[in-house]
Enzyme design. Sequence first.
Site, PDB file in Angstrom:
ATOM      1  CD  GLU A  19     -38.033 -45.548   3.263  1.00 33.36           C
ATOM      2  OE1 GLU A  19     -38.952 -44.745   3.500  1.00 33.36           O
ATOM      3  OE2 GLU A  19     -37.479 -46.239   4.150  1.00 33.36           O
ATOM      4  CG  ASP A  78     -34.409 -41.591   7.186  1.00 31.12           C
ATOM      5  OD1 ASP A  78     -34.664 -42.423   8.070  1.00 31.12           O
ATOM      6  OD2 ASP A  78     -34.972 -41.581   6.079  1.00 31.12           O
TER       7      ASP A  78
END
Length: 503
Positions: free
Chosen positions: A223, A41
């Site tokens: 998320e 990420d």
Amino acid sequence: MLVSCKNEHKQESVQNQVESSYKEQYRPQFHFSPEEKWMNDPNGLVYNDGFYHLFYQYYPDDIVWGPMHWGHAVSTDLVHWEHKPIALYPDQNGLIFSGSAVVDTKNTSGFGENGKIPLVAIFTYHSMDGERAGRKDFQTQGIAYSLDNGDTWTKYADNPVIGNEGIKDFRDPKVFWHEPSKSWILTLVAGDHAKFYTSKNLKDWEHLSDFGRTKGAHGGVWECPDLFPLKIKGSDEEKWVLIISINPGAPNGGSGTQYFVGDFDGKTFSTDQTEPKWLDYGTDNYAGVTYNNVPNGERIFIGWMSNWDYARDTPTKKWRSAMTLPRKLSLYEWDDDYFLANYPIETVDKLSNPPLLEQTEVPSGETFSVETNGLNQSEIWLTTASRKFKLLFKNASNEVLELHMDVENRKFEVDRTLSGKIDFQEDFGARKHIAPLIGAQKKAHELRIFMDWSSMELFIDQGLVSMTEQVFPTSPYDTLIIVNEDDEAPILISTVSPMKSVW
């Protein structure tokens, strides 16, 4: 009829243009990737004092996921990057999971010293000991600050700043300054929904509200949230957009990013949206968030160009994973509904080399091909009112990546089932990926495609539809075939241009 064009243009070898560390097979040439080891990420996207910061989930000891750190790189233009030392390391509170960063201009945190404005990072602590013990409170939120524009960081002595009352997946804080309430707003995710918090000083946080238990897609864990305002294109009306990544549960399998358009009053987010909407219909754009503090106020997004279904298995050896191109987000109103478009920022245009091919027409019912050794690092741009056509990227091994536009059935397909290496994971090449066409009734459509050594990014109509896909051909694609199956409209190829390496 077959119309063929062989381009004998001899580019200077791409491998002579890049540093030795960026010559590996499948290494992206105009996308960010770490020098080595594992990345996922994007984190802490923030602009400050002339530099765009890209922090990211990083494991410095292997090319598979492991104890998470924050890697770090900086750029002045969002396409050329300088690697920096690791920014945040695990400590007694846990691993360093995803989060965000802000410029604390007013020094609300009190971290500033001698007139220096602090950068403040907000991130999730993940306690492996707590997880192994079977507890549910093993994720908490911590902060750190920097007084030298991100080069070095000091963690707050009283971390964590947000504890956990027993929520298993409680993570990924994204923070912004909310001027109407003169406070910081933090969004994080808690399993199947989002939570909003407020603070005056980035240290003491009060829970405001929740959103999403009965809204959106719920095929997996939520998320990487992001909440921000956007004006509707061509209007002064402003709406709020909430981005949520989900794994699994995306429309074409595995990881994906959904969004909601609604309103935020400083305490609660609300929306009339009844069905999930997706930022990208490819399988390789996940966990993306937007930059804070961008000078011109644009909303710039970067995503992780992979999918948890196969992220650990992709056939690279020295490093693993890349980021998408940086994209400007825009909000459109269409047929009494709202759609979030994402499209490469203008700086990407400067990477184009002189075209190999331009202003070429493919008549209705005909097929056109061009052969060039620069196709695996290129931009293809075309416009057409053709209702049905195919684009095929092929190599000498007869591997093919196929794109198929079908306006009558309001869909676009990407077929990578024969695109190259696919056997490293059972789902990677198992099926075609489909995107619904927004605005399919338009008379003409624009397609822009970016090919890098192991990826394809497609943007239709200024990004109203996008598809991001990894591909791993055993040798570079060197032939583009365009099959115009419409019986009336031609296809205009505006350009096929090599792209410069950024390394």
